[in-house]
Design a protein around this motif. Structure first.
Motif, PDB file in Angstrom:
ATOM      1  N   GLU A 223      11.808 -11.734  -9.801  1.00 22.77           N
ATOM      2  CA  GLU A 223      10.480 -12.349  -9.840  1.00 22.77           C
ATOM      3  C   GLU A 223      10.245 -13.141 -11.130  1.00 22.77           C
ATOM      4  O   GLU A 223      10.844 -12.859 -12.164  1.00 22.77           O
ATOM      5  CB  GLU A 223       9.392 -11.274  -9.736  1.00 22.77           C
ATOM      6  CG  GLU A 223       9.463 -10.409  -8.499  1.00 22.77           C
ATOM      7  CD  GLU A 223       9.085 -11.121  -7.216  1.00 22.77           C
ATOM      8  OE1 GLU A 223       8.400 -12.167  -7.280  1.00 22.77           O
ATOM      9  OE2 GLU A 223       9.473 -10.635  -6.149  1.00 22.77           O
ATOM     10  N   VAL A 224       9.344 -14.100 -11.033  1.00 23.47           N
ATOM     11  CA  VAL A 224       8.810 -14.803 -12.196  1.00 23.47           C
ATOM     12  C   VAL A 224       7.325 -14.459 -12.226  1.00 23.47           C
ATOM     13  O   VAL A 224       6.619 -14.653 -11.240  1.00 23.47           O
ATOM     14  CB  VAL A 224       9.011 -16.327 -12.107  1.00 23.47           C
ATOM     15  CG1 VAL A 224       8.301 -17.040 -13.259  1.00 23.47           C
ATOM     16  CG2 VAL A 224      10.499 -16.671 -12.091  1.00 23.47           C
ATOM     17  N   TYR A 225       6.850 -13.940 -13.352  1.00 25.52           N
ATOM     18  CA  TYR A 225       5.463 -13.497 -13.475  1.00 25.52           C
ATOM     19  C   TYR A 225       4.633 -14.513 -14.243  1.00 25.52           C
ATOM     20  O   TYR A 225       5.015 -14.935 -15.334  1.00 25.52           O
ATOM     21  CB  TYR A 225       5.391 -12.130 -14.170  1.00 25.52           C
ATOM     22  CG  TYR A 225       6.003 -11.064 -13.319  1.00 25.52           C
ATOM     23  CD1 TYR A 225       5.258 -10.441 -12.336  1.00 25.52           C
ATOM     24  CD2 TYR A 225       7.341 -10.735 -13.452  1.00 25.52           C
ATOM     25  CE1 TYR A 225       5.833  -9.495 -11.512  1.00 25.52           C
ATOM     26  CE2 TYR A 225       7.922  -9.787 -12.629  1.00 25.52           C
ATOM     27  CZ  TYR A 225       7.165  -9.174 -11.660  1.00 25.52           C
ATOM     28  OH  TYR A 225       7.726  -8.241 -10.831  1.00 25.52           O
ATOM     29  N   VAL A 226       3.513 -14.903 -13.664  1.00 21.38           N
ATOM     30  CA  VAL A 226       2.564 -15.786 -14.325  1.00 21.38           C
ATOM     31  C   VAL A 226       1.538 -14.895 -15.007  1.00 21.38           C
ATOM     32  O   VAL A 226       0.885 -14.083 -14.361  1.00 21.38           O
ATOM     33  CB  VAL A 226       1.883 -16.744 -13.322  1.00 21.38           C
ATOM     34  CG1 VAL A 226       0.793 -17.548 -14.007  1.00 21.38           C
ATOM     35  CG2 VAL A 226       2.922 -17.658 -12.678  1.00 21.38           C
ATOM     36  N   GLY A 227       1.419 -15.059 -16.320  1.00 25.58           N
ATOM     37  CA  GLY A 227       0.506 -14.213 -17.077  1.00 25.58           C
ATOM     38  C   GLY A 227      -0.811 -14.878 -17.400  1.00 25.58           C
ATOM     39  O   GLY A 227      -1.814 -14.202 -17.617  1.00 25.58           O
ATOM     40  N   TYR A 228      -0.807 -16.214 -17.439  1.00 28.87           N
ATOM     41  CA  TYR A 228      -2.020 -16.910 -17.849  1.00 28.87           C
ATOM     42  C   TYR A 228      -1.987 -18.339 -17.342  1.00 28.87           C
ATOM     43  O   TYR A 228      -0.954 -19.013 -17.429  1.00 28.87           O
ATOM     44  CB  TYR A 228      -2.118 -16.914 -19.376  1.00 28.87           C
ATOM     45  CG  TYR A 228      -3.273 -17.717 -19.928  1.00 28.87           C
ATOM     46  CD1 TYR A 228      -4.544 -17.164 -20.021  1.00 28.87           C
ATOM     47  CD2 TYR A 228      -3.099 -19.025 -20.360  1.00 28.87           C
ATOM     48  CE1 TYR A 228      -5.610 -17.897 -20.533  1.00 28.87           C
ATOM     49  CE2 TYR A 228      -4.156 -19.768 -20.875  1.00 28.87           C
ATOM     50  CZ  TYR A 228      -5.417 -19.196 -20.955  1.00 28.87           C
ATOM     51  OH  TYR A 228      -6.458 -19.920 -21.461  1.00 28.87           O
ATOM     52  N   ILE A 229      -3.106 -18.791 -16.817  1.00 29.16           N
ATOM     53  CA  ILE A 229      -3.322 -20.199 -16.493  1.00 29.16           C
ATOM     54  C   ILE A 229      -4.702 -20.547 -17.026  1.00 29.16           C
ATOM     55  O   ILE A 229      -5.690 -19.910 -16.665  1.00 29.16           O
ATOM     56  CB  ILE A 229      -3.290 -20.472 -14.972  1.00 29.16           C
ATOM     57  CG1 ILE A 229      -1.976 -20.028 -14.358  1.00 29.16           C
ATOM     58  CG2 ILE A 229      -3.541 -21.953 -14.696  1.00 29.16           C
ATOM     59  CD1 ILE A 229      -1.944 -20.139 -12.834  1.00 29.16           C
ATOM     60  N   GLY A 230      -4.762 -21.539 -17.887  1.00 27.38           N
ATOM     61  CA  GLY A 230      -6.071 -21.917 -18.417  1.00 27.38           C
ATOM     62  C   GLY A 230      -5.969 -22.789 -19.637  1.00 27.38           C
ATOM     63  O   GLY A 230      -4.935 -23.404 -19.899  1.00 27.38           O
ATOM     64  N   ARG A 231      -7.068 -22.813 -20.389  1.00 25.36           N
ATOM     65  CA  ARG A 231      -7.147 -23.629 -21.603  1.00 25.36           C
ATOM     66  C   ARG A 231      -6.003 -23.322 -22.555  1.00 25.36           C
ATOM     67  O   ARG A 231      -5.517 -22.194 -22.603  1.00 25.36           O
ATOM     68  CB  ARG A 231      -8.463 -23.360 -22.335  1.00 25.36           C
ATOM     69  CG  ARG A 231      -9.666 -23.883 -21.613  1.00 25.36           C
ATOM     70  CD  ARG A 231     -10.932 -23.613 -22.447  1.00 25.36           C
ATOM     71  NE  ARG A 231     -12.076 -24.231 -21.824  1.00 25.36           N
ATOM     72  CZ  ARG A 231     -12.481 -25.474 -22.071  1.00 25.36           C
ATOM     73  NH1 ARG A 231     -11.843 -26.211 -22.940  1.00 25.36           N
ATOM     74  NH2 ARG A 231     -13.529 -25.966 -21.452  1.00 25.36           N
TER      75      ARG A 231
END
Length: 84
Positions: free
Chosen positions: A68-76
């Motif tokens: 898996e590839v984990y996305v920890g944050y999307i944003g500013r």
């Protein structure tokens, strides 16, 4: 498709060693990936470059552990040496 020019494999040494900046990038993952349940996610994708937001997507590649590839944050854009 995401061009390679938009992908940063890691953060700078300054960001990695600054306690406050590193904490912003220490994000949750399953305990099977890291027993603490968090990892430093320096790898990121530059989603935009607007003057006020410059959004980023921070991720952790755990494909060698669980596929898996984990996305920890999307944003500013998070704090770095160029932000106040």
């Amino acid at each position: 498709m995401i061009s390679m020019g938009k992908v940063a494999r890691d953060e700078s040494q300054t960001v990695r060693t600054n306690r406050r900046m590193a904490a912003e990038r220490t994000l949750p993952v399953p305990r099977q990936v890291d027993r603490r349940g968090v990892v430093f996610m320096g790898a990121h994708i530059r989603l935009g470059t607007t003057a006020t937001v410059s959004p980023r997507l921070y991720f952790h590649d755990a494909t060698s552990i669980d596929g898996e590839v984990y996305v920890g944050y999307i944003g500013r854009h998070l704090t770095n040496t160029l932000t106040s």
